[in-house]
Write an enzyme that holds these catalytic residues in place. Structure first.
Site, PDB file in Angstrom:
ATOM      1  N   HIS A 182     -10.455  -5.699  -2.519  1.00  0.00           N
ATOM      2  CA  HIS A 182     -11.522  -5.423  -1.547  1.00  0.00           C
ATOM      3  C   HIS A 182     -12.606  -4.650  -2.294  1.00  0.00           C
ATOM      4  CE1 HIS A 182      -9.273  -6.817   1.906  1.00  0.00           C
ATOM      5  NE2 HIS A 182      -8.235  -6.106   1.531  1.00  0.00           N
ATOM      6  N   GLU A 209       0.805  -1.230   0.000  1.00  0.00           N
ATOM      7  CA  GLU A 209       0.000   0.000   0.000  1.00  0.00           C
ATOM      8  C   GLU A 209       0.837   1.278   0.000  1.00  0.00           C
ATOM      9  OE1 GLU A 209      -2.807  -0.526   3.233  1.00  0.00           O
ATOM     10  OE2 GLU A 209      -3.579  -2.375   2.367  1.00  0.00           O
ATOM     11  N   ASP A 265     -12.500  -9.781  -1.183  1.00  0.00           N
ATOM     12  CA  ASP A 265     -13.797  -9.864  -0.505  1.00  0.00           C
ATOM     13  C   ASP A 265     -14.723  -8.844  -1.161  1.00  0.00           C
ATOM     14  OD1 ASP A 265     -12.842  -7.497   0.713  1.00  0.00           O
ATOM     15  OD2 ASP A 265     -12.698  -8.378   2.705  1.00  0.00           O
ATOM     16  N   GLU A 296      -6.428 -10.471  -1.466  1.00  0.00           N
ATOM     17  CA  GLU A 296      -7.287 -10.175  -0.307  1.00  0.00           C
ATOM     18  C   GLU A 296      -8.748 -10.043  -0.730  1.00  0.00           C
ATOM     19  OE1 GLU A 296      -5.783  -6.870   2.029  1.00  0.00           O
ATOM     20  OE2 GLU A 296      -3.696  -7.448   1.720  1.00  0.00           O
ATOM     21  N   ASN A 328       2.096  -5.075  -3.110  1.00  0.00           N
ATOM     22  CA  ASN A 328       0.675  -5.383  -2.928  1.00  0.00           C
ATOM     23  C   ASN A 328      -0.087  -4.083  -2.683  1.00  0.00           C
ATOM     24  OD1 ASN A 328      -1.441  -7.389  -2.425  1.00  0.00           O
ATOM     25  ND2 ASN A 328      -1.269  -6.893  -0.239  1.00  0.00           N
TER      26      ASN A 328
HETATM   27  O1  G2I Z   1      -7.886  -3.411   6.044  1.00  0.00           O
HETATM   28  C1  G2I Z   1      -8.039  -4.603   5.342  1.00  0.00           C
HETATM   29  C2  G2I Z   1      -6.710  -5.104   4.818  1.00  0.00           C
HETATM   30  C3  G2I Z   1      -6.156  -4.145   3.761  1.00  0.00           C
HETATM   31  N1  G2I Z   1      -4.909  -4.640   3.216  1.00  0.00           N
HETATM   32  C4  G2I Z   1      -3.871  -4.995   4.183  1.00  0.00           C
HETATM   33  C5  G2I Z   1      -4.411  -5.912   5.255  1.00  0.00           C
HETATM   34  O2  G2I Z   1      -3.440  -6.197   6.219  1.00  0.00           O
HETATM   35  C6  G2I Z   1      -5.644  -5.317   5.904  1.00  0.00           C
HETATM   36  O3  G2I Z   1      -6.066  -6.240   6.920  1.00  0.00           O
HETATM   37  C7  G2I Z   1      -6.660  -5.669   8.056  1.00  0.00           C
HETATM   38  C8  G2I Z   1      -7.075  -6.790   9.008  1.00  0.00           C
HETATM   39  O4  G2I Z   1      -8.021  -7.606   8.368  1.00  0.00           O
HETATM   40  C9  G2I Z   1      -7.665  -6.197  10.271  1.00  0.00           C
HETATM   41  O5  G2I Z   1      -7.902  -7.231  11.227  1.00  0.00           O
HETATM   42  O6  G2I Z   1      -5.768  -4.794   8.685  1.00  0.00           O
HETATM   43  C10 G2I Z   1      -6.371  -4.122   9.780  1.00  0.00           C
HETATM   44  C11 G2I Z   1      -5.429  -3.068  10.319  1.00  0.00           C
HETATM   45  O7  G2I Z   1      -5.145  -2.117   9.357  1.00  0.00           O
HETATM   46  C12 G2I Z   1      -6.739  -5.145  10.851  1.00  0.00           C
HETATM   47  O8  G2I Z   1      -7.418  -4.497  11.905  1.00  0.00           O
HETATM   48  C13 G2I Z   1      -6.817  -4.556  13.143  1.00  0.00           C
HETATM   49  C14 G2I Z   1      -7.507  -3.556  14.036  1.00  0.00           C
HETATM   50  O9  G2I Z   1      -7.303  -2.255  13.475  1.00  0.00           O
HETATM   51  C15 G2I Z   1      -6.924  -3.612  15.396  1.00  0.00           C
HETATM   52  O10 G2I Z   1      -7.636  -2.735  16.236  1.00  0.00           O
HETATM   53  C16 G2I Z   1      -6.965  -5.033  15.931  1.00  0.00           C
HETATM   54  O11 G2I Z   1      -6.302  -5.124  17.166  1.00  0.00           O
HETATM   55  O12 G2I Z   1      -6.953  -5.859  13.695  1.00  0.00           O
HETATM   56  C17 G2I Z   1      -6.300  -5.971  14.934  1.00  0.00           C
HETATM   57  C18 G2I Z   1      -6.345  -7.446  15.374  1.00  0.00           C
HETATM   58  O13 G2I Z   1      -7.655  -7.900  15.445  1.00  0.00           O
END
Ligand code: G2I
Length: 338
Positions: free
Chosen positions: A232, A155, A263, A261, A196
């Site tokens: 996404h 990103e 969805d 990724e 990515n």
């Molecule tokens: O945002 C969707 C994805 C976009 N591309 C990069 C990916 O790495 C990203 O994944 C998401 C996760 O699916 C989330 O689960 O990235 C987020 C963070 O930018 C993740 O969220 C985080 C929450 O912000 C936190 O508060 C939490 O502690 O997930 C953490 C673990 O559950």
């Protein structure tokens, strides 16, 4: 060499052909799980917690997919929250699961502006450069030989195609990208190295910028192997224009492409019409990848609506995955795998 899933697929096809030839009216062979109906890696993001605590989550993952991407467990803020203090427990659990179950792993992600530990923001340029190299070398070294592909840089662009002013960009300048790939190649020469991003599915300013960058990196001999297209999507915004042409142009540079990724979220409450639109988006994503030999992987960002990042980030939206909260296949699954 044919992968196991490909061998199985050929055998299924041969059996189906033989029985159709013999009986003419033989019923269609039941489709297998996703991993068996494609000769791409087909994966999902996984989270270590449900993997450890929910038997049904684990069993559908194991049945359907042959690639796993740790959703958060390899991110810098998770593995090194304080400088020099590491926590690999979640990442180890997912890699061990993969090893024990014959799954490939996509490492996610090394150089990213988000989920960065606070201490990284406070480093001088020279310290940041060293810390970035150490982070890449440590993470990739720990799992050397166990991770097929890594999202090395994640990103790095804004949607208008300019470079995101991350701490890496601001303190290290444009060259941080090439440095990251060179350090990554040195750390695990067998791993496929990817850049990515999201909103790069179709032809637009951001995917143009990505295209121009990777073409230049290739010309300069920077060790980059592939482009990850996150995918996404949201049904209310329409399907991205030029998706197929975009995959084609990256492949034509001699790079692998991975859908990393996927969805497709809908505005809640979901209904049959929205899930039908969702199904058609997933099918277009799937088919566009399968139309290009160099599109080697199709990974979804979670596989069940029980565990998805979407509702927490986009209130009022959700139901973005192939399986519902009870792990039953949704129309999108059946459209891909009828
Ligand atoms: O945002 C969707 C994805 C976009 N591309 C990069 C990916 O790495 C990203 O994944 C998401 C996760 O699916 C989330 O689960 O990235 C987020 C963070 O930018 C993740 O969220 C985080 C929450 O912000 C936190 O508060 C939490 O502690 O997930 C953490 C673990 O559950």
């Amino acid at each position: 060499m044919l992968r196991t899933s490909q061998v199985r697929r050929v055998l299924v096809a041969m059996t189906a052909f033989a029985s159709v030839a013999a009986w003419q009216a033989a019923p269609a062979a039941a489709a297998g799980p996703l991993k068996d109906i494609t000769n791409r890696y087909v994966g999902s993001a996984v989270a270590a917690n449900p993997l450890a605590s929910q038997a049904d989550y684990r069993s559908v993952l194991t049945r359907e997919f042959d690639n796993v991407t740790p959703e958060n467990e390899m991110k810098w803020a998770v593995v090194e929250p304080n400088r020099g203090q590491y926590n690999w427990s979640g990442a180890d659990a997912i890699v061990n699961y993969a090893q024990q179950n014959g799954k490939s792993v996509r490492g996610h992600t090394l150089v990213w502006h988000s989920q960065l530990p606070g201490w990284v923001n406070n480093l001088s340029a020279a310290e940041l450069r060293t810390a970035m190299q150490r982070h890449i070398t440590t993470a990739m070294g720990r799992y050397k030989g166990k991770i097929r592909a890594w999202d090395v840089v994640n990103e790095m662009f804004n949607d208008n195609g300019t470079r995101r002013q991350s701490v890496f960009q601001q303190k290290l300048g444009d060259g941080y990208v090439a440095d990251a790939f060179r350090w990554a190649r040195a750390a695990d020469p067998a791993a496929k190295l990817y850049i990515n991003d999201y909103n790069t599915e179709g032809l637009n300013a951001k995917s143009d910028a990505l295209y121009n960058l990777v073409r230049t990196l290739k010309q300069q001999g920077v060790p980059i192997d592939g482009v990850g297209i996150q995918a996404h999507l949201a049904t209310q915004y329409g399907f991205p224009g030029g998706y197929q042409a975009n995959i084609d142009r990256f492949a034509a540079l001699g790079l692998d492409v991975a859908i990393t990724e996927a969805d497709v979220r809908v505005q809640l409450p979901a209904d049959a019409a929205k899930l039908n639109t969702q199904a058609s988006y997933f099918k277009q994503l799937w088919d566009g990848c399968h139309a290009v030999a160099r599109c080697v992987e199709f990974t979804t960002w979670g596989f069940t609506d029980r565990h998805s990042w979407v509702p927490g980030t986009f209130p009022g939206e959700g139901a973005a995955c192939l399986f519902d909260t009870n792990l039953q296949p949704k129309p999108a699954y059946t459209r891909i795998n009828p």
